[in-house]
Design a protein around this motif. Structure first.
Motif, short mmCIF file in Angstrom:
data_model
loop_
_atom_site.label_atom_id
_atom_site.label_comp_id
_atom_site.label_asym_id
_atom_site.label_seq_id
_atom_site.Cartn_x
_atom_site.Cartn_y
_atom_site.Cartn_z
N PRO A 24 0.82 -1.21 0.00
CA PRO A 24 0.00 0.00 0.00
C PRO A 24 0.86 1.26 0.00
N ILE A 25 0.32 2.30 -0.60
CA ILE A 25 0.97 3.61 -0.65
C ILE A 25 0.04 4.59 0.04
N VAL A 26 0.56 5.39 0.96
CA VAL A 26 -0.24 6.40 1.65
C VAL A 26 -0.04 7.73 0.94
N ILE A 32 -3.60 3.70 -1.12
CA ILE A 32 -3.72 3.18 -2.48
C ILE A 32 -3.08 1.79 -2.50
N ILE A 33 -3.85 0.80 -2.94
CA ILE A 33 -3.30 -0.55 -3.11
C ILE A 33 -3.42 -0.90 -4.59
N PRO A 34 -2.30 -0.80 -5.34
CA PRO A 34 -2.34 -1.13 -6.76
C PRO A 34 -2.79 -2.58 -6.97
N GLN A 42 -1.68 -8.02 -21.24
CA GLN A 42 -1.49 -6.63 -20.85
C GLN A 42 -2.11 -6.45 -19.47
N HIS A 43 -1.91 -5.26 -18.90
CA HIS A 43 -2.36 -5.02 -17.54
C HIS A 43 -3.18 -3.74 -17.49
N ARG A 44 -4.40 -3.86 -16.96
CA ARG A 44 -5.29 -2.71 -16.83
C ARG A 44 -4.98 -1.95 -15.54
N VAL A 45 -4.97 -0.63 -15.64
CA VAL A 45 -4.74 0.24 -14.49
C VAL A 45 -5.91 0.07 -13.52
N ALA A 46 -5.59 -0.39 -12.28
CA ALA A 46 -6.63 -0.61 -11.28
C ALA A 46 -6.01 -0.59 -9.89
N ALA A 47 -6.81 -0.17 -8.91
CA ALA A 47 -6.35 -0.12 -7.51
C ALA A 47 -7.57 -0.06 -6.60
N THR A 48 -7.32 -0.26 -5.34
CA THR A 48 -8.32 0.01 -4.31
C THR A 48 -7.83 1.22 -3.53
N ILE A 49 -8.70 2.20 -3.36
CA ILE A 49 -8.37 3.40 -2.60
C ILE A 49 -9.26 3.41 -1.36
N THR A 78 -0.60 3.40 -12.34
CA THR A 78 -1.75 3.30 -11.44
C THR A 78 -1.57 4.21 -10.24
N ILE A 79 -0.40 4.18 -9.62
CA ILE A 79 -0.13 5.01 -8.45
C ILE A 79 -0.24 6.49 -8.81
#
Length: 95
Positions: A24-26, A32-34, A42-49, A78-79
């Motif tokens: 996680p990034i604060v 933010i958890i990428p 490929q990889h889709r941009v997604a995270a849980t905030i 993402t970040i």
């Protein structure tokens, strides 16, 4: 493999493997958890905030249309996008 099943496999996405949990990034009181989503190599941009704890915790699933070839690059993007969204919306992100 029959011709029909061969054609079907061309148009059917392979099931994606479970993604490993990222650190996680604060940012400005938000966490933010990428969580890039693997889609056909490929990889889709997604995270849980999230913000807050316990019963007061608010959660937003952050998913964008961007598809990136490299998982590490996707995490970086993402970040950056999540931080920008937090800066622009703040708590309105959860409305």
């Amino acid at each position: 493999m029959s011709l029909l099943s061969g054609l079907k496999s061309l148009f059917t996405a392979a099931p994606s493997a479970p993604a490993k949990e990222e650190d996680p990034i604060v940012h400005n009181g938000f966490i933010i958890i990428p969580a890039p989503i693997n889609e056909g190599g490929q990889h889709r941009v997604a995270a849980t905030i999230t913000k807050g704890e316990g019963e007061d915790q608010k959660v937003h699933k952050f998913i964008r249309s961007d598809l990136i070839g490299s998982r590490d690059e996707c995490i970086t993007i993402t970040i950056n996008k999540a931080k920008m969204t937090i800066d622009q919306l703040g708590d309105r992100l959860f409305n």
